[in-house]
Structure formats: structure tokens, C-alpha cells
Design an enzyme around this catalytic site. Structure first.
Site, short mmCIF file in Angstrom:
data_model
loop_
_atom_site.label_atom_id
_atom_site.label_comp_id
_atom_site.label_asym_id
_atom_site.label_seq_id
_atom_site.Cartn_x
_atom_site.Cartn_y
_atom_site.Cartn_z
N HIS A 1 -2.92 0.95 -6.79
CA HIS A 1 -3.97 1.96 -6.61
C HIS A 1 -4.88 2.00 -7.84
O HIS A 1 -4.41 1.95 -8.98
CB HIS A 1 -3.33 3.33 -6.39
CG HIS A 1 -4.28 4.41 -6.03
ND1 HIS A 1 -5.22 4.29 -5.02
CD2 HIS A 1 -4.48 5.65 -6.57
CE1 HIS A 1 -5.93 5.41 -4.94
NE2 HIS A 1 -5.49 6.24 -5.87
N CYS B 1 -9.95 1.97 -2.73
CA CYS B 1 -9.92 2.63 -4.04
C CYS B 1 -10.52 1.74 -5.13
O CYS B 1 -11.07 2.24 -6.11
CB CYS B 1 -8.50 3.03 -4.41
SG CYS B 1 -7.33 1.66 -4.47
#
Length: 500
Positions: A430, A113
Site C-alpha cells: 500500500h 493507491c
């Protein structure tokens, strides 16, 4: 129910049933189906005059087989479409991208990510994409190593795939080449690829592109990436103890927003980031001394990148820790007071034109000095395009860059992308990207899942909890176009007119 015949123009409808339990309006609707004449245009002759919508059939006295005459013009007959309905999934991928209003997402290939969010932010810069499209498919300059060449080609190809696709793209080739060029992005822990720092990925990729996207033609701008993202700084280095003073200059690709208990807003953090202390040997003292370094911006980029310095090394836990403090940031950033005195003077004219044009837009009175002939040569370029997310003005090429005219910077920037991190550590959590589209709408790119967002929610990513918080912000310069060849320019110009 009596059956009658109805004559309309040259046509006769011989057997039309009348349901006398319903008002005459229902009968008129039957005739509408037959003739195309709307009920309000129908004039039907009966005993005693014209048939009214709410008349009583018993008093009208219609008999079986009676002939009625109708007058009125029909609506234009709507032709059936030559082509049937086309569903979005049946359109070519390029047309699906236009229909949905944003480009594709990127599949997460296992803690990637950090890479996906970086790519989505940089993909939003049209001038960078144009420069990549010009990059040769084969061959490279003697100064460029093979791995940098391959990473540049992989970036170009991936950006092209994102523009052409509506469905998520798999960035496997790019990831393989990235890890070959920068092995730290291929680190494993218990057989699993580790999460990496998005800012490191951003910095390394831009460094590679700055080396590869240099034109061999000296007549062109040789450093595209520097012109787009490079920030020139001039610094005063002063030692209070010895009185020594010197000046330095350097180029960086981002400004740092240092976070402390005193910092509540991005602007405050940027001011802190332009001041630092360093220890070095003083020639006059013959020993080490503390020097204060104060920097100012001496040349502006088209795209201003700001990094929130949220991560630091925590010795107790031997890992990167995160500063969760809330730091607000604006949709519109003015860096005028962070600039050098010389640059401020150069910004005054364009800023005045910008203020006057925006005043006109809101119906306010503008400065009378705007009648000066030189200032009349300066026209607005990105008032609508940059600040409101609309289409670029006619004075720009396809990328929003002046094609035949130089751009004058105003020191005012508009937010176009935010890379955020959720979690307590840089090695976990994330990353996602929030990117403003050409149509002014914001899209959240959470790996392979792009979703629309409200603009008012973008500045709420300022921290203070465990939700996503801004780590990197990218702003686009709001500029005016100088029509006068004799006028001096402010900021770097990127000539990409051939790509338009």
C-alpha cells in the site's frame, strides 16, 4: 421571604423577594439579572451603611415592602448575533477546505493507491498548479500528441477539484486517461487491476507534463517542469586501464539513493547514486573496458526529488523484491558537497546570507563582512516560508516564487512531501502520501482519509520493518532573493507572477 422594591437610576423594581436563608450575594445576583449591574459594582443602601455580600440579614433588619436604593453602572448589553451559528457542513466547499486546514482525499478505485499518493505529492507544488491553470482548455501544439494533451487537462481539472473540495474526490476521469496514455497502468490479473509502482507513475506523469507545459513564447521559460524539478548533472567518465577521460552532461528529475549495507543515511545513499560503473568499448584498447562515472550537480531545481532504490528484480521468485533496510533522512537536506566546483562557488554568497539571517533570528552575532554592498542587496526570501511552513514573505508572489527578482539557491532544502510504501513487493502492499501544508502542519493522505500527523513522526518512516517506509521524498529549496539586477543567479527561475 420579605418582598422589597429596589430603585436603580430611573427604574423601580417593585416586587423583589429576598431569601434570607441565603447570603446577600444571592440577592445581588438577582439584581444583576434585572439591571445588568455586576454584584461587585452594586452599592445598596441599608440601615447602617452599604449591604455587604456576607452580612447577616437578621441584623440588617429588612422589612416587608421596604424601599431600597441601588447605585452602580451596568455592563454593556451584549447584542444577540445578527446571524445564528453556522456549522462547517453548511459552508461552501471552498470555505470548508480552509476551515479544516487541508484539501480533499482521493477514492481508491481498485489498487490505485500508487496513483493517489503520487497525485497528492505533486498537488502540493503551487507553481505546478499555476502552470496547469494556464494550460489551454482546447487545442494543443503540433508537437504534442492527443493522449498527452488529455492527460494534462485531466491533471489540471483534478488538482482544481482537490483544491475546491473538502470531501473525497473520485479520480475516475484521470485514471481512464492515464491508462489510455500508459497502458501498463491498466494491467489485469485474474480480472482485477494490478498494483503498480508509484515511482513509475510519478515519472511518466512528470514526463508528460514536461512535454505539454512548454510555452510557445520564447520570451518565457519554455520548460516549466524542468525548471521546477529538473536536476542538471555533469559527469566525469574515466577508464583507469586506458587512462581515457571524458565529460558528459544530462538532466534528470530525481536523485537516486542507492541502498547497501554501507548506507545508513540518505546523504550516503545519494553519494553512492552519483557513482557508477559502466562497460563500453575503449577506442585506445580496441575492446570493452570498465569506466567509472562520477557525477556532480551543476544546476539545482526548486523542488528536489529523491527516490530510495528499494526494489530490485529477484530472479528466484521472478518478481520485484524490496530492500527493507532502515535509511534515515532529514527534514533539512544540504546538497552542497554533491555539487560541482562551479556551482559551489555560486552558492557561497547566498549560503552566507542565509546563515547570517538565521543567526539574527536566534540573536547570534553575524559576520562583519555582511556589510558588503552587494550582499546587502540580497534579502531573505524563504527563511520563514520554506523552512517553517509559514506564509511566503512579501518578496514572493502567491506561489512562493520571486515575482520581479531572481532567486538564489543555497543548496539547502526542506522536506515537504514523503511517499511511502508498506509491504514486501512493489506489486502489492500500500502507498500513501505525507504532505506538509501551507500552515506547516503535516497531513497523511491515505486515499480518501486525510489525517493530521506530528512532524516528529515524519522522519520515522525510514524503514527497517513492515511499517510504511519512504520511497520518494520531495524537498523544497530554501532560497534568498537577489535585489540586484547585476548579480548572477543560482538555479532555475520560474516566472509565474501572472498567476499570483
Amino acid at each position: 421571604m420579605p418582598t422589597v422594591s429596589v430603585k436603580w437610576q430611573k427604574e423601580v423594581f417593585p416586587a423583589v423577594e429576598i431569601d434570607t436563608s441565603q447570603p446577600p450575594l444571592v440577592f445581588k445576583c438577582q439584581l444583576y439579572d434585572l439591571t445588568g449591574v455586576p454584584p461587585e459594582r452594586q452599592k445598596i443602601m441599608v440601615k447602617g451603611g452599604l449591604l455587604k455580600d456576607d452580612a447577616d440579614w437578621s441584623t440588617v433588619g429588612v422589612k416587608e415592602g421596604q424601599k431600597l436604593m441601588m447605585m452602580g453602572t451596568a455592563d454593556e448589553i451584549v447584542k444577540a448575533p445578527e446571524k445564528g451559528p453556522v456549522f462547517m457542513e453548511d459552508l461552501p466547499e471552498e470555505e470548508q477546505v480552509v476551515a479544516v486546514g487541508h484539501t480533499a482525499g482521493l477514492f481508491n478505485l481498485g489498487n490505485t493507491c500508487y496513483m493517489n499518493s503520487t497525485l497528492q505529492c505533486l498537488h502540493s507544488v503551487p507553481e505546478l498548479k499555476s502552470a496547469l491553470l494556464k494550460y489551454p482548455h482546447s487545442g494543443r501544439s503540433n508537437e504534442l500528441d492527443q493522449s498527452s494533451h488529455l492527460l494534462t487537462m485531466a491533471t489540471r481539472d483534478l488538482f482544481t477539484d482537490l483544491d475546491r473540495n473538502f470531501k473525497p474526490v473520485t479520480p475516475m476521469h484521470f485514471l481512464t486517461v492515464l491508462r489510455k496514455k500508459y497502458p501498463q497502468f491498466g494491467q489485469l490479473h485474474n480480472g482485477v487491476y494490478m498494483q503498480q509502482d508509484a515511482e513509475e507513475c510519478w515519472t511518466q506523469l512528470l514526463y508528460t507534463l514536461s512535454q505539454s507545459l512548454k510555452s510557445p513564447d520564447s520570451r518565457e521559460n519554455q520548460e516549466t517542469v524542468k525548471a521546477l524539478f529538473g536536476i542538471d548533472l555533469v559527469s566525469r567518465v574515466h577508464c583507469a586501464e586506458s587512462g581515457e577521460e571524458s565529460s558528459e552532461s544530462e538532466s534528470v528529475y530525481s536523485l537516486k539513493c542507492h541502498i547497501s549495507h554501507e548506507v545508513n543515511h540518505l546523504h550516503e545513499g545519494l553519494k553512492h547514486g552519483l557513482k557508477s560503473e559502466l562497460e563500453k568499448v575503449s577506442p585506445s584498447l580496441g575492446r570493452s573496458a570498465i569506466y567509472l562515472k562520477e557525477s556532480r550537480i551543476s544546476d539545482l531545481p526548486r523542488y528536489l526529488t529523491v527516490q530510495f532504490v528499494r526494489f530490485f528484480w529477484k530472479r528466484e521468485s521472478n518478481q520485484k523484491a524490496k530492500i527493507l533496510r532502515k535509511v534515515d533522512y532529514p527534514l533539512e537536506l544540504d546538497v552542497y558537497d554533491l555539487c560541482s566546483e562551479e556551482l559551489r562557488k555560486n552558492l557561497e554568497g547566498p549560503r552566507k546570507i542565509l546563515r547570517d539571517e538565521e543567526s539574527k533570528k536566534f540573536g547570534l552575532k553575524t559576520s562583519e563582512k555582511n556589510t558588503d554592498s552587494k550582499e546587502n542587496d540580497v534579502k531573505m526570501l524563504d527563511i520563514e516560508g520554506s523552512s517553517n511552513g509559514g506564509e511566503p514573505s512579501t518578496a514572493t508572489n502567491q506561489e512562493g516564487v520571486p515575482s520581479d527578482k531572481q532567486a538564489q539557491f543555497t543548496g539547502i532544502y526542506d522536506l515537504i512531501a514523503v511517499l511511502t510504501h508498506k509491504g514486501r513487493s512493489a506489486d502489492s502492499g500500500h502507498y500513501v502520501a505525507w504532505v506538509k501544508q501551507d500552515n506547516g502542519k503535516w497531513i497523511l493522505y491515505d486515499d480518501d482519509n486525510p489525517t493530521p500527523q506530528r512532524e516528529e513522526d515524519i522522519t520515522k518512516l525510514s524503514g527497517g520493518g513492515d511499517w510504511h517506509m519512504a520511497y520518494i521524498c520531495m524537498y523544497k529549496a530554501r532560497v534568498v532573493s537577489d535585489m540586484s539586477s547585476s548579480s548572477s543567479t543560482v538555479g532555475k527561475s520560474v516566472d509565474l507572477s501572472e498567476a499570483s
